[in-house]
Design an enzyme around this catalytic site. Structure first.
Site, mmCIF file in Angstrom:
data_model
loop_
_atom_site.group_PDB
_atom_site.id
_atom_site.type_symbol
_atom_site.label_atom_id
_atom_site.label_comp_id
_atom_site.label_asym_id
_atom_site.label_seq_id
_atom_site.Cartn_x
_atom_site.Cartn_y
_atom_site.Cartn_z
ATOM 1 N N PHE A 35 0.817 -1.349 -0.226
ATOM 2 C CA PHE A 35 0.227 -0.267 -0.322
ATOM 3 C C PHE A 35 0.993 1.263 0.064
ATOM 4 O O PHE A 35 0.694 2.068 -0.532
ATOM 5 C CB PHE A 35 -0.718 -0.467 1.330
ATOM 6 N N GLN A 105 -1.684 -7.840 9.507
ATOM 7 C CA GLN A 105 -3.014 -6.328 8.747
ATOM 8 C C GLN A 105 -3.340 -6.749 7.903
ATOM 9 O O GLN A 105 -3.865 -6.220 7.188
ATOM 10 C CB GLN A 105 -1.570 -5.654 8.678
ATOM 11 N N HIS A 123 -7.300 -7.075 9.994
ATOM 12 C CA HIS A 123 -8.312 -6.209 9.442
ATOM 13 C C HIS A 123 -9.081 -6.988 8.438
ATOM 14 O O HIS A 123 -9.374 -6.925 7.310
ATOM 15 C CB HIS A 123 -7.336 -5.542 8.442
#
EC number: 2.3.1.286
Length: 253
Positions: A35, A105, A123
Site C-alpha cells: 500500500f 494486518q 483487519h
C-alpha cells in the site's frame, strides 16, 4: 549466511514463544501489491476518480457501493496468489511448537493457506463476507462469481459486505486484546513487512517486554532503535533460507 540472518537464526533457536507481527510486505513476494511504498496502491492510485483511502472507507461503501466493488475487485482481490516461503516458514515454526501466533494486518488469507492455524487477522479477511440484512455468511466466490456489480444475498437479497475493516471502522476488540496478550508473552517478536505507522495496530509492538525484537522490513520503522536485529532483505528469502523452505515449483515442472 549473512551475519544478521545468522543472528535471527540464533534468536529463533533460543526462543519458545515466537510471535510474528506482519503486514503487506510478506505478501508482495506472492504477487500482491503493498500500500504505502513508492510503487504501492496508495502512491499509484490506479487511475480512479477517488483516492484509495476514500474508496476503502465505510461511508463510501454505503454511499457508492458500485464504485466500491469496482475498486475492490480490481485492486484488493488476488485469488490466484499462493503462499511464499515466508508464509510457509511461519507455519513450520508453529508446527514445531515454537510460534504461538501470527498477527497480521493482511486480508489475503495466505497464512492460513500455508498451514498456520493460530492467525489473528487485525483487519479481517476477503475470504469472509456477510449479508448486511440477515447475517448470512459467504466465501470469496460470492464476490468474485457474482453476476451483479453489488453481490447480493441468496437468502434475503441484502447487500453483501466483505469482512474487512474499512476506514472509519474499529478493529475487533477481542482480536486486538488477544494480539496484545500474545505479544506481551512472547520471548521473540518477529516483525515483518510493515511500516509500523498504522494505529492502533502498530502500537501493539509496545506491549513486547522481551529483549529480542527482530525487524525484517526494507524501509526504516519507528521501532528500529529498539530492535536487536534489523534485516532489509525480502521476508520470504530470509525465513525460507533460515527454515529451509524453498519456492514451490511452477505448474508443469
Amino acid at each position: 549466511m549473512k551475519e544478521n540472518w545468522k543472528l535471527l537464526d540464533d534468536f529463533i533457536e533460543q526462543s519458545e514463544r515466537i510471535v510474528f507481527f506482519g503486514g503487506a510486505g510478506i505478501s508482495t513476494e506472492s504477487g500482491i501489491p503493498d500500500f504505502r511504498s513508492a510503487s504501492g496502491l496508495y502512491s499509484q492510485g490506479g487511475g480512479y476518480a477517488y483516492p484509495p483511502e476514500v474508496m476503502l472507507s465505510r461511508s463510501f461503501f454505503m454511499r457508492e457501493p458500485e464504485l466500491f466493488y469496482s475498486f475492490y475487485r480490481g485492486e484488493m482481490l488476488h485469488p490466484e496468489a499462493k503462499p511464499n516461503p515466508g508464509h510457509r516458514a511461519l507455519a513450520e515454526l508453529e508446527k514445531r511448537g515454537k510460534l504461538t501466533a501470527v498477527i497480521t494486518q493482511n486480508i489475503d488469507g495466505l497464512h492460513q493457506l500455508a498451514g498456520s492455524r493460530h492467525v489473528l487477522e487485525l483487519h479481517g479477511s476477503v475470504l469472509r463476507n456477510t449479508c448486511m440484512e440477515c447475517g448470512a455468511s459467504y466465501g470469496l466466490e460470492a464476490v468474485t462469481a457474482s453476476s451483479e456489480i453489488i453481490p447480493r444475498c441468496s437468502v434475503c437479497g441484502g447487500m453483501i459486505k466483505p469482512d474487512v475493516v474499512l476506514y472509519e471502522e474499529g478493529l475487533d476488540a477481542a482480536v486486538l486484546n488477544e494480539a496484545a496478550y500474545r505479544i506481551a508473552e512472547a520471548d521473540l517478536l518477529l516483525v515483518g513487512g510493515t511500516s509500523l505507522t498504522v494505529q492502533p495496530a502498530a502500537g501493539l509492538v509496545r506491549r513486547f517486554r522481551g529483549d529480542k525484537l527482530a525487524l525484517i522490513n526494507r524501509n526504516p520503522t519507528p521501532y528500529d532503535a529498539d530492535a536487536a536485529c534489523i534485516i532489509r532483505d525480502p521476508i520470504g528469502q530470509v525465513l525460507g533460507s533460515i527454515l529451509g523452505i524453498e519456492e514451490e515449483p511452477a505448474p508443469g515442472f
